[in-house]
Design a protein around this motif. Structure first.
Motif, PDB file in Angstrom:
ATOM      1  N   GLY A 144       0.817  -1.208   0.000  1.00  0.00           N
ATOM      2  CA  GLY A 144       0.000   0.000   0.000  1.00  0.00           C
ATOM      3  C   GLY A 144       0.853   1.262   0.000  1.00  0.00           C
ATOM      4  N   MET A 145       1.406   1.608   1.156  1.00  0.00           N
ATOM      5  CA  MET A 145       2.212   2.813   1.270  1.00  0.00           C
ATOM      6  C   MET A 145       3.638   2.603   0.786  1.00  0.00           C
ATOM      7  N   TYR A 146       4.079   1.372   0.717  1.00  0.00           N
ATOM      8  CA  TYR A 146       5.463   1.103   0.351  1.00  0.00           C
ATOM      9  C   TYR A 146       5.561  -0.287  -0.259  1.00  0.00           C
ATOM     10  N   LEU A 147       6.741  -0.554  -0.845  1.00  0.00           N
ATOM     11  CA  LEU A 147       7.063  -1.856  -1.416  1.00  0.00           C
ATOM     12  C   LEU A 147       8.071  -2.522  -0.492  1.00  0.00           C
ATOM     13  N   GLU A 148       7.830  -3.775  -0.126  1.00  0.00           N
ATOM     14  CA  GLU A 148       8.647  -4.461   0.873  1.00  0.00           C
ATOM     15  C   GLU A 148       9.418  -5.600   0.216  1.00  0.00           C
ATOM     16  N   SER A 149      10.724  -5.690   0.530  1.00  0.00           N
ATOM     17  CA  SER A 149      11.549  -6.756  -0.038  1.00  0.00           C
ATOM     18  C   SER A 149      11.273  -8.078   0.661  1.00  0.00           C
ATOM     19  N   TYR A 174      13.824   5.152   0.716  1.00  0.00           N
ATOM     20  CA  TYR A 174      13.909   3.773   1.186  1.00  0.00           C
ATOM     21  C   TYR A 174      14.170   3.738   2.692  1.00  0.00           C
ATOM     22  N   GLN A 175      13.907   2.557   3.255  1.00  0.00           N
ATOM     23  CA  GLN A 175      14.346   2.185   4.599  1.00  0.00           C
ATOM     24  C   GLN A 175      15.202   0.931   4.469  1.00  0.00           C
ATOM     25  N   TYR A 176      16.387   0.967   5.108  1.00  0.00           N
ATOM     26  CA  TYR A 176      17.305  -0.179   5.076  1.00  0.00           C
ATOM     27  C   TYR A 176      17.887  -0.317   6.480  1.00  0.00           C
ATOM     28  N   PRO A 177      17.131  -0.945   7.412  1.00  0.00           N
ATOM     29  CA  PRO A 177      17.545  -0.942   8.824  1.00  0.00           C
ATOM     30  C   PRO A 177      18.440  -2.103   9.238  1.00  0.00           C
ATOM     31  N   MET A 239      15.307 -13.696  11.551  1.00  0.00           N
ATOM     32  CA  MET A 239      14.710 -13.095  10.374  1.00  0.00           C
ATOM     33  C   MET A 239      15.198 -11.658  10.228  1.00  0.00           C
ATOM     34  N   VAL A 240      15.503 -11.287   9.006  1.00  0.00           N
ATOM     35  CA  VAL A 240      16.025  -9.956   8.764  1.00  0.00           C
ATOM     36  C   VAL A 240      14.881  -8.959   8.614  1.00  0.00           C
ATOM     37  N   LYS A 241      15.216  -7.682   8.811  1.00  0.00           N
ATOM     38  CA  LYS A 241      14.258  -6.616   8.551  1.00  0.00           C
ATOM     39  C   LYS A 241      14.287  -6.307   7.057  1.00  0.00           C
ATOM     40  N   PRO A 242      13.112  -6.195   6.402  1.00  0.00           N
ATOM     41  CA  PRO A 242      13.107  -6.002   4.949  1.00  0.00           C
ATOM     42  C   PRO A 242      13.464  -4.575   4.566  1.00  0.00           C
ATOM     43  N   ASN A 541       6.738  -6.299  13.483  1.00  0.00           N
ATOM     44  CA  ASN A 541       7.309  -5.794  12.233  1.00  0.00           C
ATOM     45  C   ASN A 541       6.402  -6.050  11.038  1.00  0.00           C
ATOM     46  N   HIS A 542       5.187  -6.516  11.288  1.00  0.00           N
ATOM     47  CA  HIS A 542       4.236  -6.723  10.204  1.00  0.00           C
ATOM     48  C   HIS A 542       3.469  -5.432   9.937  1.00  0.00           C
ATOM     49  N   ALA A 543       2.996  -5.303   8.718  1.00  0.00           N
ATOM     50  CA  ALA A 543       2.310  -4.077   8.318  1.00  0.00           C
ATOM     51  C   ALA A 543       0.917  -4.042   8.935  1.00  0.00           C
TER      52      ALA A 543
END
Length: 1002
Positions: A144-149, A174-177, A239-242, A541-543
């Protein structure tokens, strides 16, 4: 993943190229405007192009408009306008839509926009050679608001092909945490050749949790294939952060033939807009709206929502408590406030009401280093004074200095150097809500607008300064932050602790998932720099755009930072005074040289005794100098203990000396390969420095994935973040053949051994066990030597820090440098993740040779010369030391002494026998003579021998021997002689024949 080949590249170009078909069927109806659209051809060498009609459904109609000459290739429209192809004129966009003119923007992610393609890698092969195709479902997902890897370790590329008529650019927000996910952006041309890019353009900079950043890359005219590629490194099972992409904007296209409608929840009220705006809270809009519609009273919406939702009944999740600031009477009280924006309703059955204001209570004391001023606020103590927060500030006595730092344990108000905020994953804000709220004896996470918000608490430290009383310590620690926390969660919450050094690079120091009991965490600052410490709490961490887990909280009870430049003091510490022969005042504090402590009696600097080190948190008193462990020595600065690569052991009245210097250089050990659940191949690389090179921790592990934006920044971060030095360090390696990377990836570098504890043949030292049972049994008659190390930096899983043991074993079959290995049952070098075990077999681990290690062998006497040889005892279990003496020779006689003695004895016995034989033979002859005389005299008839007459002639000796009538044998003669000697007084009896008997009796 392999680079897209000609086939995949050609497919992408086909997807991007418009189809140009013209129907020639005579039986089809004539085409109308709704049946086709216009498109320009490629520009020719003169800069001209043609406008052609493209059918929406090829073969459905005929008689398309003929091609006409189009506008000049350099023609473009301004932002907010589009090129109306039927008239070939720039036309303003209608309200409810927008245009960039010569650019493209993608900011609606309800679905993957047209033109974008997901390419997931097919790994080469699994651990057993089988094809692994488990990445089919991995892709970039619209939210919706963003595209998630993707969140797994598959390699997935988001690809977009664009043709630029002029030089342009691409920029994306982008966000790359999470640096456990590799994120790169690169560009290819139409021949699928990668365009030249610097590392800081290709490798994307890591962002703080919840922060958005923008990356821009220049593009050349022509066809550009854009790749956003991610690969997860899940070797730790976490699990990594997307990666999140919010907006992609491309500049340099010649024109846009239509305007983009505003996405649902957004609007543009004026014609000719270049962008859309989000609808305010409690309003909504549909796609392409020019205004927002208010929600009905019983419904609500948040900013940018496309629909309204029913307001739920209020509950305990919808309000929170705060403490008011102290009033003039030193009182505070608890207030309750609704979480904003308020979405719940109170006047329904079962709804919770806002609790009443609490009673006024005495304010908690000030934090250490502060005092209570007249206006009931806490103020910092002046320089050179101290307070524990309950009494007025007092000056430090002579010969002492204030202990500067921050110590927060009472939370009535937020300290001035701390800030709190809330970051929403989608729109980067939480409606100006506080992320954390003070609660008296702790500070806790706030409500947030949704459960996936990042609730941020930050503490800024301008720098560190080691005080004079601690100047003798050279362990590399400039300061230390310590805090006590707990988390109470019902979902997949996570608390991050991060630091931002010199505002250049944010690094996650440690993170904790799920509920954690109240515990202490401490981190050492090994460099003097400005730093901002940040705590970020995320409930899930889920939308999610709802507050389902608002009851999940993180609490921090106390925060302490030492040696802060402008800190306050809660106490005073004794310091060293100037020497007695100095002209300065004797009560002035002076720094001690490295490795010196402060004598308790004289307050003067004294050097630590040999083989001790300053490893504690103070330098006052000789007890601050801690003795090095067994078999170790200290460096000149008394900052660290190390091994000089020699070891001595006394065993069974024998002294063994070991020279391990051939093993002193740094050795590397690669363990693996291993495979993750989806087939990612990875290795563990260990760099080991056994002795430490006079206290220097020579083993270095480096991350080669750059996460910086400038070369200057890269150099600054590489020294502090991307490399670790230690006695033993570990890196995770992803080889090129396991992922299709153009270089080997090294990441997750950690130190396993900051401190050398000692070396001994005992299996346990300082609570660390060598666990010899993990390796094959030592069958040689030389004991194992155990090197013990510890890393004091605690982690979420190792509350005591990590430890390591290297078992050094004598093996003459190995080289002097030897070979190091890990237990077969623990292929990663550790069985519990906290203690690492190594076995180092080497010929250098055998003791130095002594005279007890060889024996001599004497050869036979040949030609009057005897050879003496020296041979090593077998098996030989020693090296170097004494050498075998050279062979020697000495003169010798052919007949040996024993043989001489034997021959001499034999000759004596033979001579004795000959003498006895001659003697007895002589004696026998005499007896025979006497006997014959007696017989002759007895044979004379009628004569009796005269009395006492034996017929001896003159000159014969009288003899009393026995005379036998018959000739006796030699044995009888010997028996008679023996009887004579036994009884010398007995008379001899002479037997005569019968005639003689008669004469005698008659």
């Amino acid at each position: 993943m392999q680079e897209p080949g000609w086939t995949s590249c050609f497919v992408l170009l086909l997807l991007a190229a418009p189809a140009s078909f013209t129907s020639t069927g005579g039986d089809l109806r004539p085409c109308q405007k709704k049946d086709f659209y216009y498109q320009y051809t490629e520009c020719d060498s003169t800069g001209s192009r043609w406008r052609v009609a493209i059918p929406l459904d090829p073969g459905s109609c005929s008689d398309l408009p003929p091609p006409t000459r189009g506008t000049d290739c350099s023609f473009s429209c301004q932002a907010g306008m589009f090129l109306e192809m039927s008239t070939q004129q720039c036309t303003p966009c209608a309200a409810g839509s927008y245009s960039l003119g010569s650019g493209l923007r993608f900011d609606q992610w309800d679905a993957i926009p047209v033109g974008f393609t997901n390419l997931a890698s097919f790994l080469d092969s699994g651990p057993n050679g089988e094809d692994v195709q488990s990445c089919n479902s991995s892709s970039w997902m619209p939210q919706g608001m963003y595209l998630e890897s993707n969140r797994d370790e598959c390699t997935v590329s988001l690809v977009y092909v664009v043709h630029l008529e002029k030089q342009g650019s691409v920029s994306f927000t982008y966000q790359y945490p999470d640096n456990n996910l590799l994120f790169e952006f690169y560009v290819q041309n139409e021949q699928c050749q990668e365009m030249a890019q610097a590392d800081d353009q290709k490798w994307i900079k890591v962002t703080s949790n919840g922060d958005w950043d923008t990356h821009t890359v220049s593009l050349k005219s022509g066809t550009n294939i854009l790749y956003w590629r991610t690969t997860g490194i899940l070797v730790g099972g976490k699990m990594v952060k997307p990666v999140l992409l919010k907006t992609i904007q491309i500049e340099g296209v010649a024109y846009t033939s239509e305007c983009f409608p505003c996405r649902p929840g957004w609007f543009s009220s004026m014609p000719g807009s270049s962008s859309c705006q989000p609808c305010p809270s409690n309003t909504y809009s549909v796609k392409g709206s020019s205004s927002c519609t208010p929600c009905p009273e019983h419904l609500y919406s948040l900013e940018g929502w496309a629909e309204c939702k029913v307001r739920p009944p209020c509950s305990e999740r919808d309000y929170f408590q705060i403490h008011t600031a102290c009033d003039g009477e030193g009182k505070t009280q608890v207030l309750y406030r609704w979480v904003e924006p308020k979405i719940c309703v109170e006047n329904v059955t079962g709804a919770a009401e806002l609790p009443a204001t609490g009673q006024r209570e005495p304010c908690p004391p000030c934090n250490p280093g502060y005092y209570n001023s007249n206006d009931s606020t806490c103020s910092p103590c002046p320089p050179r004074t101290h307070s524990d927060g309950t009494y007025a500030c007092a000056e430090c006595p002579a010969g002492t200095e204030p202990v500067l730092g921050y110590e927060y344990k009472w939370w009535n108000v937020l300290p001035p150097n701390m800030k709190t905020s809330c970051l929403n994953v989608g729109n980067s804000k939480c409606d100006d809500m506080n992320g954390w709220e003070v609660a008296g004896d702790h500070i806790r996470s706030g409500a947030g607008s949704s459960d996936n918000n990042y609730l941020i608490l930050s503490l800024h430290v301008p720098g560190f300064k080691v005080p004079a009383s601690l100047s003798g310590m050279t362990g590399g620690e400039f300061g230390r932050i310590t805090f006590v926390f707990e988390t109470l969660c019902s979902a997949d919450c996570e608390l991050y602790f991060m630091m931002d050094v010199n505002t250049k690079s944010t690094t996650v120091v440690e993170s904790w998932e799920g509920s954690k009991e109240r515990q202490l965490f401490s981190h050492s600052m090994t460099r003097n720099a400005s730093v901002t410490y940040t705590w970020a709490f995320q409930r899930t961490n889920h939308a999610l755009d709802v507050r389902r887990y608002v009851g999940d909280v993180a609490k921090i009870y106390s925060v302490s930072v030492t040696n802060v430049v402008d800190g306050v003091a809660s106490a005073c510490r004794a310091c060293a005074l100037v020497p007695q022969n100095s002209q300065r005042a004797g009560s002035s504090c002076v720094p001690c040289p490295a490795g010196f402590y402060i004598d308790r009696n004289t307050n003067r600097c004294q050097e630590c005794p040999p083989n001790t080190h300053l490893a504690g948190r103070h330098t006052y008193g000789e007890d601050a100098c801690i003795a090095c462990g067994p078999g170790s020595v200290s460096n000149k600065e008394h900052s660290r203990c190390y091994s000089d690569c020699s070891f001595t052991l006394t065993e069974n009245n024998r002294t063994l000396t070991f020279d391990l210097s051939p093993m002193s250089d740094v050795v590397s050990l690669t363990v693996g390969p291993s495979f993750t659940s989806k087939g990612t191949k990875y290795l563990h690389l260990f760099n080991v420095s056994l002795c430490g090179h006079e206290g220097r921790r020579a083993a270095v592990c480096t991350d080669n994935v750059t996460d910086v934006a400038t070369k200057e920044e890269r150099g600054d971060v590489a020294q502090f973040v991307n490399s670790v030095d230690s006695f033993i360090c570990q890196s995770t390696i992803i080889p090129t053949d396991g992922r299709g990377f153009r270089m080997v990836i090294s990441s997750q570098s950690v130190s396993l051994a900051d401190t050398f504890m000692g070396v001994t043949v005992e299996a346990v030292l300082g609570g660390v066990s060598a666990e010899p049972g993990l390796f094959p049994e030592n069958t040689r008659d030389v004991p194992d030597i155990n090197f013990f190390y510890r890393s004091t930096q605690v982690t979420a899983s190792c509350d005591q820090g990590r430890s390591s043991v290297i078992i050094v074993r004598c093996n003459p079959e190995r080289s002097e440098r030897g070979e190091i290995s890990v237990p077969s049952s623990c292929p990663a070098g550790t069985c519990d993740g906290c203690t690492f075990h190594f076995l180092w077999e080497s010929a250098s681990a055998c003791p130095r040779c002594t005279a007890d290690d060889y024996h001599r062998i004497e050869g036979a006497c040949k030609g009057g010369t005897q050879q003496t040889l020296f041979m090593w005892n077998e098996p030989k279990l020693c090296v170097k030391g004494v050498s075998l003496p050279p062979p020697s020779s000495s003169p010798c006689e052919v007949i040996a002494l024993w043989l001489k003695m034997g021959l001499g004895g034999g000759a004596f016995v033979a001579l004795l026998l000959v003498s006895l034989t001659f003697y007895f033979w002589k004696k026998n002859k005499r007896l025979e003579y006497k006997y014959s005389r007696l017989v002759m005299s007895a044979n004379k008839e009628c004569e009796l021998p005269a009395a006492d007459s034996c017929g001896l002639t003159e000159g014969e000796e009288p003899d009393d021997d026995v005379v036998y009538a018959q000739k006796p044998s030699l044995l009888g003669k010997l028996r008679a002689i023996a009887n004579k000697h036994e009884d010398r007084e007995s008379s001899e009896s002479v037997q005569l024949n019968s005639q003689s008997d008669r004469w005698a009796l008659g």
